[in-house]
Enzyme design. Structure first.
Site, PDB file in Angstrom:
ATOM      1  NE  ARG A  49       1.142   1.099   7.810  1.00  0.00           N
ATOM      2  CZ  ARG A  49       0.718   0.214   6.922  1.00  0.00           C
ATOM      3  NH1 ARG A  49      -0.028  -0.811   7.312  1.00  0.00           N
ATOM      4  NH2 ARG A  49       1.011   0.332   5.655  1.00  0.00           N
ATOM      5  CG  ASP A 158       2.342  16.399   9.212  1.00  0.00           C
ATOM      6  OD1 ASP A 158       1.752  16.630   8.147  1.00  0.00           O
ATOM      7  OD2 ASP A 158       2.222  15.320   9.836  1.00  0.00           O
TER       8      ASP A 158
END
Lengths: 295, 205
Positions: A49, A158
């Site tokens: 990533r 979140d």
């Protein structure tokens, strides 16, 4: 955010390996920003990533990317990176016994402490793509007889801004909805395309979505007088210090007597002594002590 | 319906005079526990305030404030914080000692340079608590430190604490130190029994 990213997402082609030193620097930086510890066991997907973000930002090296990331002006990249590093898998009615505990036991106890006109506040964190806060809302409307007697505020937070967009949109496939009773799907959802259902506007607009890092006291300071927190399957990704800090931040955010529901494999008693375990018929939850009556 | 859209408050950033270290250190002495807790929380991100936090920790009896003081010291994670926390292993207050042990367990890298000093402390109680701490410390040198205790510490109760620790986390390479300890204290049947259990467990690893 319910878990770290799984394999199979992100980079195209094999990643360019990063050195141990580069990964260690990155892990430390990511930990300071999120409270999430990325150790050697997660090296493979961490590396994939990072390489993907280096490619997408047009940087020519890890050094260039990392320097960009650390600059204050790179807040957008930090957000993209966090989104890349986390995955969000959940569904409606997940661990349903806690929602039953909410409507059969906890809300009545919370309501007894309320003065006239005082709202009941519920916080879902991490809310991921919205299944949990919408489940909370539907449960209350369907199964708590006193719902119309109180103003009930649901906050949903979140750290991942991408999932918050999806949560606000509230559109789900069959997999997410598979455990929801059919009559409730008919009542609270509309079919928007083949096998895609969207939460009705009235319900979507009643939930306050926002981005929050639970281990950051400045960010959690926006949430106060919370009566019930659902914080499920998040703390397991934090190290000891971040976990305690998150618990402290929730403690600060809560009203005395408020409750916390954790994931089934998590235990607040192993993190801090701030909360008392409360065993209801439906579930074990944790409670912020309230001053004794008459004190 | 009963659901109403909530408004999320704006974050307050630095709030004036009380945000400076002097003001926050003074607030640690406030009569209101909530004020002390708030000050302790803010000092957790303020470098150089270890002494103020540690001073208050010595007298703080409100559990929620104490937890915040300890957590702020953990966040700072400095050698001053570690050494100051470790001093509280001498406390008569068992709950404070336990809080300190749990905090130090969670700071393995910062604690490691101090372990040998703790295990050489003149007070056997401190050495016992240091052995207790090692059980939960995620550091590769833990078996080596405990083996050193078994081979050298003159106090039977300290050795017993090390044996208990190795019963939990011992490896086969700790067995010689366990046997050496048994030979050093032949008149202590309880220790021989505990060592036999520890050796059996270590051999299973």
């Amino acid at each position: 955010m319910s878990a770290l990213a799984s394999e199979g997402q992100g980079a195209e082609g094999p990643p360019h390996p990063l050195s141990d030193e580069e990964l260690a620097k990155f892990s430390e930086f990511f930990y300071r920003k999120t409270g999430i510890r990325l150790d050697e066991r997660k090296r493979y997907y961490m590396e994939r990533r990072i390489v993907e973000r280096i490619r997408r930002t047009g940087c020519r090296s890890f050094f260039e990317y990392f320097t960009t990331l650390k600059l204050n002006g790179a807040a957008g990249e930090l957000e993209a990176l966090i989104n890349e590093m986390t995955v969000n898998e959940t569904y409606f009615w997940r661990e349903n016994y806690q929602f039953e505990c909410m409507t059969r036991s906890m809300l009545d106890e919370i309501a007894r402490r309320k003065r006239p006109g005082e709202p009941i506040r519920i916080w879902s964190i991490p809310c991921s793509t919205g299944e949990e806060p919408y489940t909370i809302a539907i449960h209350i409307l369907e199964y708590w007889a006193r719902a119309d007697s109180y103003d009930i505020e649901i906050f949903a937070s979140d750290i991942d801004s991408n999932v918050l967009k999806r949560a606000r949109d509230g559109t789900y496939d069959e997999r997410s909805l598979s455990r929801l009773p059919p009559q409730l799907r008919a009542r609270y959802f509309k079919l928007v395309s083949e096998r895609r259902w969207q939460v009705i506007n009235e319900l979507r607009s009643s939930i306050a979505f926002g981005s929050v890092n639970l281990s950051d006291p400045l960010e959690t300071a926006r949430y106060r007088q919370i009566d019930l927190i659902f914080c499920r399957n998040l703390l397991i990704y934090f190290d000891d210090v971040s976990r305690r800090l998150a618990a402290e931040n929730m403690f600060e955010a809560m009203s005395p007597g408020g409750f916390i529901c954790l994931g089934h494999s998590e235990s607040m008693s192993r993190i801090t002594n701030l909360f008392r375990p409360r065993q209801f018929a439906e579930a074990l939850v944790y409670q912020k002590p309230a001053p004794s009556r008459g004190a | 319906m009963g659901l109403v859209k909530a408004k999320i408050r704006k974050t307050k950033t630095g709030s004036g005079a009380s945000d400076d270290m002097v003001g926050l250190s003074a607030a640690l002495q406030a009569a209101d526990p909530a004020e002390r807790r708030s000050a302790a929380r803010r000092l957790g991100s303020t470098t150089g305030c270890e002494a103020a936090l540690l001073d208050r920790l010595a007298f703080e009896h409100e559990a929620s404030v104490r937890e915040m003081l300890v957590l702020s010291l953990m966040q700072l994670g400095t050698q001053d914080a570690v050494r100051g926390l470790a001093e509280h292993l001498r406390s008569e207050d068992a709950s404070l000692r336990n809080a300190v042990v749990e905090a130090l367990e969670a700071m393995p890298d910062a604690v490691a340079p101090n372990i040998e000093l703790l295990l050489a402390d003149h007070d056997p109680d401190v050495r016992i608590f240091a052995c207790n701490l090692l059980v939960g410390l995620a550091h590769p040198d833990v078996p080596k430190w405990l083996s050193h205790v078994l081979e050298n510490d003159s106090h039977v109760n300290v050795c017993a604490a090390a044996v208990d620790a190795l019963t939990e986390i011992g490896r086969p390479d700790c067995v010689p130190a366990l046997r050496a300890c048994a030979r050093r204290f032949p008149e202590e049947p309880f220790l021989s029994f505990a060592i036999d259990v520890a050796i059996a467990r270590a051999a299973e690893q």
